[in-house]
Design an enzyme around this catalytic site. Sequence first.
Site, PDB file in Angstrom:
ATOM      1  CG  HIS A   1      32.970 -46.794  29.660  1.00 32.40           C
ATOM      2  ND1 HIS A   1      34.195 -46.358  29.234  1.00 32.40           N
ATOM      3  CD2 HIS A   1      32.882 -48.088  29.267  1.00 32.40           C
ATOM      4  CE1 HIS A   1      34.825 -47.334  28.606  1.00 32.40           C
ATOM      5  NE2 HIS A   1      34.042 -48.390  28.613  1.00 32.40           N
ATOM      6  CG  ASP A   2      34.352 -50.690  32.687  1.00 32.13           C
ATOM      7  OD1 ASP A   2      34.666 -49.984  31.707  1.00 32.13           O
ATOM      8  OD2 ASP A   2      34.308 -51.934  32.626  1.00 32.13           O
TER       9      ASP A   2
ATOM     10  NE  ARG B   1      34.996 -56.275  41.095  1.00 42.07           N
ATOM     11  CZ  ARG B   1      34.927 -56.326  39.777  1.00 42.07           C
ATOM     12  NH1 ARG B   1      34.300 -55.386  39.080  1.00 42.07           N
ATOM     13  NH2 ARG B   1      35.459 -57.306  39.119  1.00 42.07           N
TER      14      ARG B   1
END
Length: 617
Positions: free
Chosen positions: A370-371, A15
């Site tokens: 890193h998410d 997204r």
Amino acid sequence: MPNYLALDLGAESGRAILGSLENDKLVLTETHRFPNGPVHLPEGMYWDILRLWSEIQHAIAVSAAQASLDSLAIDTWGVDFALLDRNGALLANPRHYRDPRTAGMMEEAFQRVPREQIFAQTGIQFMQLNTLYQLLALSRQQPHLLEAAHTFLTIPDLFNYWLSGKLCCEFTNATTTQCFDPIRRAWALPLLEALGIPTRILPPVCQPGTILGHISASDIRLSASPSVTSSAAPSASDIRLSASPSVASSAAPSAPAIRLSASPSVASSAAPSASDIRLSASPSVASSAAPSASPSVASSAAPSAPAIRLSASPSVASSTAPSASDIRLSASPSVASSAAPSAPAIRLSASSSVASSVAPSVLVIAPACHDTGSAVVAVPAEGKDFAWLSSGTWSIMGVEADAPCLDERALAYNFTNEGGVFGTWRVSKNIMGLWLIQECRREWGLSYDEITHQAAEAPAFLAVINPDAEPFFRPGDMPAKIQKFCAESGQNVPHTRGEIARVALESLALKYRLVLERLETITGKRLTPLHIIGGGTKNRLLNQLTADCIGRPVVTGPVEATAIGNILMQAIALGHLPDLSAARALVRRSFDVETFQPAERAGWDETYQKSLRLLDS
């Protein structure tokens, strides 16, 4: 009013979220969303990296049309990587972390370097999907790729390179690889050398909040998503180009003459003038020249560098006639170049149907790439003694610590130490997460709401599974795998869809309790509340089951924590927020959270004690 674009790619979807600071609050607008998932080939599982890059280009374009962007930043999952040759070209599509090539690689690594030494040098949880074992598998199965490789980049680093031209690995994502030494804060070279993995391919490591480069307003031009087409038939004067793959020019026109042609499917009875013809090279058009163009584009002609910029998808036509200075060429990233492009050679674009209103320069920033690292930035906590749980395809539970924990208990409990922002560490553990429900949904064809409703109506404590058991790691018929686990462990077998989903959700809550108790053992602190962030917060049944199971409050939200954390790091990098504390205060002002108090406690303690052996197997 500052505007920041977060490009957040998860294992199931991606997204683009536009964040704006308005009246001392952060306001979010989703500008683009697209699916993600593995591509299965006979030899293994891959990421569709070129389509993801196309979606990123499109997301930037449509977002720039809605607001004047100050900056953008990308975060993705960890572990997976790409290899580039010495000219900066992609050597192969990156493999998916669930690819079976890593089977047996941990055991092979332990024969060369003892498990305890690997943990001492990396501090990372042992999982067969880790980059270390992917690289080991590559060295055994496809050594020619490592021999040809010049640069190793994790997935967000690859996209950052294509955007900015900067070759580096961002710190939080580098630490997920099990190739990084948390004490030396550098690549774990002795370990890699002992396993025969070339260390020459490792790039420098940069910190979260680093400004990597910029995209100028003139660089953002039309690059529509592959799914976007125009319903209108353009007039001759509107035809902007897209050369058919089979069309090659034997002539070498001068720079002003370099314009291309209409899409092969568009025929014109008029012959537009040279000034009307604008360009968009098909991805398959190759060039023997290497001007400052995108590495994917080539022409048999040798136009001057200023003429070469990006362009629209062949299926999209522009209703405007840009000036020569507006001509930009956006070749597909699927074509490799023998030259290593400089940062200015990477060009983007907006969909031709979208008018761009961009700032003179859009900065490319490395957030916590890193998410999970980005998500933890957005935890709306006020104190320090809290636990966090990033809930999505994976559940990751941990604490924010000032230093990595490398003691015997962390090794015994198989905990991980991943980098955070501003010198912090995420002492945490990966848990299988809502992957179990996602795979059930794929088999059943139901919505998440329908599955959750049926689970809520099913009887409690029918059976317990270990969400991290090896059979649940691979995709395919998850309901049957859950039933088989229950049968083989001598428990009641769930039969209905609601029963199967209830077993999965209760088992997740029980596993959360086990990990939370071990975090408290390691830290010596009582951790409360438990903050759950991410898309999994929308599963209110799991939130309540978790509160009941752990016997303490569960605070959920924000849902888009990863994108929010990404945006907050951009704001801090640009000096619009002073520090992490101010960023979390902004989250508390801007987003609603929901607190789940323990309610139905009966049965949880007994079930937990009886299930410890299964949960810890």
